[in-house]
Design a protein around this motif. Structure first.
Motif, PDB file in Angstrom:
ATOM      1  N   VAL A 190      -5.123  -7.098  33.324  1.00  0.00           N
ATOM      2  CA  VAL A 190      -5.275  -5.658  33.112  1.00  0.00           C
ATOM      3  C   VAL A 190      -4.899  -5.208  31.704  1.00  0.00           C
ATOM      4  CG1 VAL A 190      -5.013  -5.024  35.533  1.00  0.00           C
ATOM      5  CG2 VAL A 190      -2.972  -5.333  34.110  1.00  0.00           C
ATOM      6  N   ALA A 191      -4.149  -6.011  30.943  1.00  0.00           N
ATOM      7  CA  ALA A 191      -3.741  -5.602  29.597  1.00  0.00           C
ATOM      8  C   ALA A 191      -3.274  -6.837  28.839  1.00  0.00           C
ATOM      9  CB  ALA A 191      -2.629  -4.550  29.655  1.00  0.00           C
ATOM     10  N   SER A 192      -3.055  -6.681  27.542  1.00  0.00           N
ATOM     11  CA  SER A 192      -2.578  -7.797  26.722  1.00  0.00           C
ATOM     12  C   SER A 192      -1.930  -7.263  25.457  1.00  0.00           C
ATOM     13  CB  SER A 192      -3.727  -8.745  26.367  1.00  0.00           C
ATOM     14  OG  SER A 192      -4.643  -8.113  25.482  1.00  0.00           O
ATOM     15  N   ALA A 193      -1.067  -8.106  24.865  1.00  0.00           N
ATOM     16  CA  ALA A 193      -0.428  -7.790  23.587  1.00  0.00           C
ATOM     17  C   ALA A 193       0.265  -9.051  23.072  1.00  0.00           C
ATOM     18  CB  ALA A 193       0.585  -6.654  23.729  1.00  0.00           C
ATOM     19  N   GLY A 194       0.104  -9.327  21.783  1.00  0.00           N
ATOM     20  CA  GLY A 194       0.822 -10.425  21.144  1.00  0.00           C
ATOM     21  C   GLY A 194       0.576 -11.793  21.720  1.00  0.00           C
ATOM     22  N   GLY A 195      -0.591 -12.062  22.254  1.00  0.00           N
ATOM     23  CA  GLY A 195      -0.874 -13.372  22.833  1.00  0.00           C
ATOM     24  C   GLY A 195      -0.527 -13.482  24.300  1.00  0.00           C
ATOM     25  N   LEU A 196       0.028 -12.426  24.903  1.00  0.00           N
ATOM     26  CA  LEU A 196       0.372 -12.418  26.316  1.00  0.00           C
ATOM     27  C   LEU A 196      -0.636 -11.578  27.093  1.00  0.00           C
ATOM     28  CD1 LEU A 196       4.247 -11.908  26.108  1.00  0.00           C
ATOM     29  CD2 LEU A 196       2.989 -14.062  26.296  1.00  0.00           C
ATOM     30  N   VAL A 197      -0.878 -11.975  28.336  1.00  0.00           N
ATOM     31  CA  VAL A 197      -1.786 -11.250  29.222  1.00  0.00           C
ATOM     32  C   VAL A 197      -0.982 -10.738  30.403  1.00  0.00           C
ATOM     33  CG1 VAL A 197      -3.833 -11.402  30.692  1.00  0.00           C
ATOM     34  CG2 VAL A 197      -3.764 -12.636  28.516  1.00  0.00           C
ATOM     35  N   CYS A 198      -1.178  -9.465  30.732  1.00  0.00           N
ATOM     36  CA  CYS A 198      -0.507  -8.838  31.866  1.00  0.00           C
ATOM     37  C   CYS A 198      -1.449  -8.851  33.071  1.00  0.00           C
ATOM     38  CB  CYS A 198      -0.089  -7.410  31.523  1.00  0.00           C
ATOM     39  SG  CYS A 198       0.679  -6.501  32.893  1.00  0.00           S
ATOM     40  N   PHE A 199      -0.942  -9.337  34.218  1.00  0.00           N
ATOM     41  CA  PHE A 199      -1.720  -9.424  35.444  1.00  0.00           C
ATOM     42  C   PHE A 199      -1.143  -8.474  36.488  1.00  0.00           C
ATOM     43  CE2 PHE A 199      -2.182 -13.458  33.286  1.00  0.00           C
ATOM     44  CZ  PHE A 199      -3.515 -13.789  33.452  1.00  0.00           C
ATOM     45  N   LEU A 200      -2.017  -7.974  37.361  1.00  0.00           N
ATOM     46  CA  LEU A 200      -1.624  -7.124  38.476  1.00  0.00           C
ATOM     47  C   LEU A 200      -2.390  -7.572  39.710  1.00  0.00           C
ATOM     48  CD1 LEU A 200      -0.186  -4.588  39.637  1.00  0.00           C
ATOM     49  CD2 LEU A 200      -2.168  -3.252  38.849  1.00  0.00           C
ATOM     50  N   ASP A 201      -1.672  -7.733  40.826  1.00  0.00           N
ATOM     51  CA  ASP A 201      -2.377  -8.171  42.032  1.00  0.00           C
ATOM     52  C   ASP A 201      -3.252  -7.038  42.555  1.00  0.00           C
ATOM     53  OD1 ASP A 201      -1.044  -6.573  44.206  1.00  0.00           O
ATOM     54  OD2 ASP A 201       0.719  -7.593  43.423  1.00  0.00           O
ATOM     55  N   ILE A 202      -4.232  -7.416  43.348  1.00  0.00           N
ATOM     56  CA  ILE A 202      -5.231  -6.449  43.791  1.00  0.00           C
ATOM     57  C   ILE A 202      -4.629  -5.381  44.708  1.00  0.00           C
ATOM     58  CG2 ILE A 202      -5.973  -7.670  45.869  1.00  0.00           C
ATOM     59  CD1 ILE A 202      -8.881  -7.000  45.027  1.00  0.00           C
ATOM     60  N   GLY A 203      -3.436  -5.629  45.245  1.00  0.00           N
ATOM     61  CA  GLY A 203      -2.772  -4.631  46.065  1.00  0.00           C
ATOM     62  C   GLY A 203      -1.886  -3.695  45.276  1.00  0.00           C
ATOM     63  N   HIS A 204      -1.881  -3.830  43.939  1.00  0.00           N
ATOM     64  CA  HIS A 204      -1.121  -2.968  43.034  1.00  0.00           C
ATOM     65  C   HIS A 204       0.386  -2.995  43.335  1.00  0.00           C
ATOM     66  CE1 HIS A 204      -5.204  -1.196  43.627  1.00  0.00           C
ATOM     67  NE2 HIS A 204      -5.216  -1.353  42.305  1.00  0.00           N
ATOM     68  N   ARG A 205       0.899  -4.157  43.690  1.00  0.00           N
ATOM     69  CA  ARG A 205       2.314  -4.267  44.027  1.00  0.00           C
ATOM     70  C   ARG A 205       3.110  -4.987  42.945  1.00  0.00           C
ATOM     71  NH1 ARG A 205      -0.466  -5.288  48.839  1.00  0.00           N
ATOM     72  NH2 ARG A 205      -0.010  -3.848  50.535  1.00  0.00           N
ATOM     73  N   ASN A 206       2.624  -6.133  42.490  1.00  0.00           N
ATOM     74  CA  ASN A 206       3.410  -6.983  41.599  1.00  0.00           C
ATOM     75  C   ASN A 206       2.712  -7.198  40.264  1.00  0.00           C
ATOM     76  OD1 ASN A 206       5.406  -7.505  43.651  1.00  0.00           O
ATOM     77  ND2 ASN A 206       3.951  -8.935  44.585  1.00  0.00           N
ATOM     78  N   PHE A 207       3.523  -7.227  39.200  1.00  0.00           N
ATOM     79  CA  PHE A 207       3.048  -7.503  37.846  1.00  0.00           C
ATOM     80  C   PHE A 207       3.508  -8.888  37.419  1.00  0.00           C
ATOM     81  CE2 PHE A 207       2.605  -2.920  37.800  1.00  0.00           C
ATOM     82  CZ  PHE A 207       1.538  -2.698  36.934  1.00  0.00           C
ATOM     83  N   TYR A 208       2.663  -9.540  36.578  1.00  0.00           N
ATOM     84  CA  TYR A 208       2.999 -10.844  36.014  1.00  0.00           C
ATOM     85  C   TYR A 208       2.578 -10.835  34.549  1.00  0.00           C
ATOM     86  CZ  TYR A 208       2.680 -11.850  41.027  1.00  0.00           C
ATOM     87  OH  TYR A 208       2.809 -11.799  42.395  1.00  0.00           O
ATOM     88  N   VAL A 209       3.308 -11.591  33.710  1.00  0.00           N
ATOM     89  CA  VAL A 209       2.974 -11.741  32.296  1.00  0.00           C
ATOM     90  C   VAL A 209       2.912 -13.231  31.995  1.00  0.00           C
ATOM     91  CG1 VAL A 209       3.699 -11.319  29.916  1.00  0.00           C
ATOM     92  CG2 VAL A 209       4.015  -9.547  31.656  1.00  0.00           C
ATOM     93  N   CYS A 210       1.888 -13.631  31.280  1.00  0.00           N
ATOM     94  CA  CYS A 210       1.684 -15.062  31.036  1.00  0.00           C
ATOM     95  C   CYS A 210       0.997 -15.275  29.702  1.00  0.00           C
ATOM     96  CB  CYS A 210       0.849 -15.666  32.173  1.00  0.00           C
ATOM     97  SG  CYS A 210       0.433 -17.406  31.942  1.00  0.00           S
ATOM     98  N   ASN A 211       1.334 -16.400  29.047  1.00  0.00           N
ATOM     99  CA  ASN A 211       0.589 -16.887  27.886  1.00  0.00           C
ATOM    100  C   ASN A 211      -0.397 -17.932  28.398  1.00  0.00           C
ATOM    101  OD1 ASN A 211      -0.412 -18.127  25.571  1.00  0.00           O
ATOM    102  ND2 ASN A 211       1.545 -18.072  24.503  1.00  0.00           N
ATOM    103  N   PRO A 212      -1.697 -17.650  28.432  1.00  0.00           N
ATOM    104  CA  PRO A 212      -2.653 -18.603  29.017  1.00  0.00           C
ATOM    105  C   PRO A 212      -2.717 -19.935  28.286  1.00  0.00           C
ATOM    106  CG  PRO A 212      -3.635 -16.416  28.761  1.00  0.00           C
ATOM    107  CD  PRO A 212      -2.350 -16.400  28.001  1.00  0.00           C
ATOM    108  N   LEU A 213      -2.299 -19.983  27.026  1.00  0.00           N
ATOM    109  CA  LEU A 213      -2.376 -21.227  26.272  1.00  0.00           C
ATOM    110  C   LEU A 213      -1.234 -22.172  26.604  1.00  0.00           C
ATOM    111  CD1 LEU A 213      -3.434 -19.985  22.721  1.00  0.00           C
ATOM    112  CD2 LEU A 213      -4.864 -20.567  24.665  1.00  0.00           C
ATOM    113  N   THR A 214      -0.020 -21.642  26.723  1.00  0.00           N
ATOM    114  CA  THR A 214       1.162 -22.489  26.906  1.00  0.00           C
ATOM    115  C   THR A 214       1.743 -22.413  28.308  1.00  0.00           C
ATOM    116  OG1 THR A 214       2.653 -20.731  26.143  1.00  0.00           O
ATOM    117  CG2 THR A 214       1.719 -22.190  24.480  1.00  0.00           C
ATOM    118  N   GLN A 215       1.193 -21.585  29.180  1.00  0.00           N
ATOM    119  CA  GLN A 215       1.656 -21.415  30.549  1.00  0.00           C
ATOM    120  C   GLN A 215       3.029 -20.750  30.635  1.00  0.00           C
ATOM    121  OE1 GLN A 215      -0.695 -22.356  32.828  1.00  0.00           O
ATOM    122  NE2 GLN A 215      -1.893 -22.931  31.056  1.00  0.00           N
TER     123      GLN A 215
END
Length: 448
Positions: A190-215
């Motif tokens: 749903v969003a990104s900044a500085g090489g990180l991607v912000c994820f949101l589950d389809i139920g709009h409950r939990n957020f996650y942040v991840c670097n897709p390159l380094t895990q």
């Protein structure tokens, strides 16, 4: 016998000249020990001496060993320079001792300028290279390098539990596996900044942040407000990189919002929506939030316009900006701090993708470019839908109809349109439909 005597006399004169001047006039191949004398030839070539003997007589004589010239004395400065210069082995490879003495900061500066795609492979070279990702000095070198074109992290219709990344520089799709993300829940970028991607589950409950390159992965703490409806999400950096932390904000149509600060690892409610902003907001969820500096911009309708929120000052602003007429599937974009608008312009049976730029003085949209006409002819008479997957200077547009699926990138700076190869899963046989996605600047040192 007369010719032989003349030849001996010439050889003696040549030897005297060599001893006098120190070296023969031609020494292309100094490792050659023999000088072939072939009467009747008229050239001197590659260390072989050919002498012309008059009288038209031509005969072959045995090889005579050339007299080696004495080594010339080199100055102290030349010897010192030669010792400092890198030497090569017989196989052409640099001596290992030279590379061991390469300064560490220079080594990291070179590695930081390698193409992003090479970082997928260089970690397995040695432990030293693998440890660079956690090095502060290496992170500083990466911060000094200008950001390249963003990549795109996308979700496909038939594989919603894993993403696909597109590298526009190599025109190649990657299929990373992020084992930390929940496997049985649909997670959307749903969003990104500085090489990180912000994820949101389809139920709009939990957020996650991840670097897709380094895990590098982080699950954000639970929010104080339980939200069961759709929200707009934006993400900004506290400084120039993730080392200074980042903030994430979610905004609902009723004006409720919260801000997450990675430095404190918690959600806060910075206050209520000011009374001068009309509620409900009627947010345009097809358009992702755009970040310029530390300010987020979100599209709304009824009335049409843009809402901004400054993460540092916590100030809200609203701008009444109507979209251009005959426009559908429009979304905000950003390029070098400039707010842009991308949308489908449909009139009668013709459909075309257009790009607008927001004029700061008049707060009106000005058309700056549109898709080439030869590409737009493919949309004629068709009900086309568009999704904009990125908004960081390079846009990826997913154009689809009942019998068409096209992916196109648009460079806002160079105004260049390019077709994107279809996304196919490993060992797949057909192209995947792109459901949603976001653009992110690839960074191997970004930590969630």
């Amino acid at each position: 016998m007369e010719g032989v005597a003349m030849l001996r006399q010439l050889i003696g004169q040549i030897q005297e000249l060599w001893e006098l001047y120190g070296s023969p006039p031609y020494h292309h191949h100094q490792d050659q020990r023999w000088c072939f004398l072939n009467l009747g030839e008229t050239s001197v070539y590659d260390g072989y001496c050919s002498l012309i003997v008059g009288g038209g007589r031509s005969s072959n004589l045995k090889m005579v060993e050339a007299v080696k010239s004495p080594p010339a004395k080199k100055s102290r400065r030349d010897r010192a320079t030669r010792e400092k210069m890198p030497t090569t082995s017989s196989s052409g490879e640099m001596e290992q001792q030279i590379w061991k003495e390469l300064p560490e900061d220079l080594f990291e500066a070179v590695i930081a300028r390698l193409p992003i795609a090479t970082f997928f492979r260089f970690q397995s070279v040695c432990r030293k290279w693998n440890s660079l990702l956690s090095s502060k000095s290496f992170s500083q070198h990466c911060e000094e390098i200008p950001q390249a074109h963003p990549w795109f992290y996308t979700i496909t219709h038939e594989n919603v539990n894993s993403g696909a990344m597109y590298d526009p520089s190599l025109k190649k799709w990657h299929h990373p596996k992020i084992p930390s993300l929940p496997a049985k829940v649909i997670i959307l970028p749903v969003a990104s900044a500085g090489g990180l991607v912000c994820f949101l589950d389809i139920g709009h409950r939990n957020f996650y942040v991840c670097n897709p390159l380094t895990q590098s992965f982080r699950e954000l703490p639970a929010r104080s407000v339980r939200v069961w409806f759709r929200v707009a999400v934006g993400m900004t950096l506290n400084g120039n990189s993730t080392s200074s932390g980042y903030k994430i904000m979610w905004l609902g149509c009723n004006g409720e919002h919260e801000v997450y600060d990675s430095e404190r690892n918690c959600w806060t409610r910075p206050g209520s929506m000011p009374s001068n902003i009309r509620l409900p907001l009627c947010l345009n969820f097809k358009s992702q939030a755009v970040s310029v500096g530390g300010t987020l911009y979100v599209m709304r309708s009824d009335p049409d316009g843009i809402i901004s929120y400054n993460m540092a000052t916590r100030v809200w602003k609203e701008f009444a900006i109507p979209p251009p007429p005959h426009l559908t599937d429009y979304t905000l974009a950003e390029s070098k701090g400039q707010i842009m608008l991308v949308g489908l312009l449909s009139k009668n049976a013709a459909t075309c993708v257009c790009i607008w730029e927001l004029q700061k003085m008049t707060l009106l949209w000005k058309e700056v470019d549109r898709m080439p006409n030869i590409w737009c002819l493919e949309f004629y008479g068709k009900h086309v839908r568009m999704t904009c997957l990125g908004n960081k200077g390079l846009l990826m547009l997913s154009l689809r109809s009942r019998k068409m699926n096209r992916l196109v990138t648009y460079d806002v700076s160079s105004r260049e349109w390019r077709k994107v190869p279809g996304c196919m899963l490993p060992r797949g046989r057909k192209r995947q439909w792109i459901a949603c996605g976001t653009a992110f600047h690839p960074c191997v040192t970004a930590v969630a």
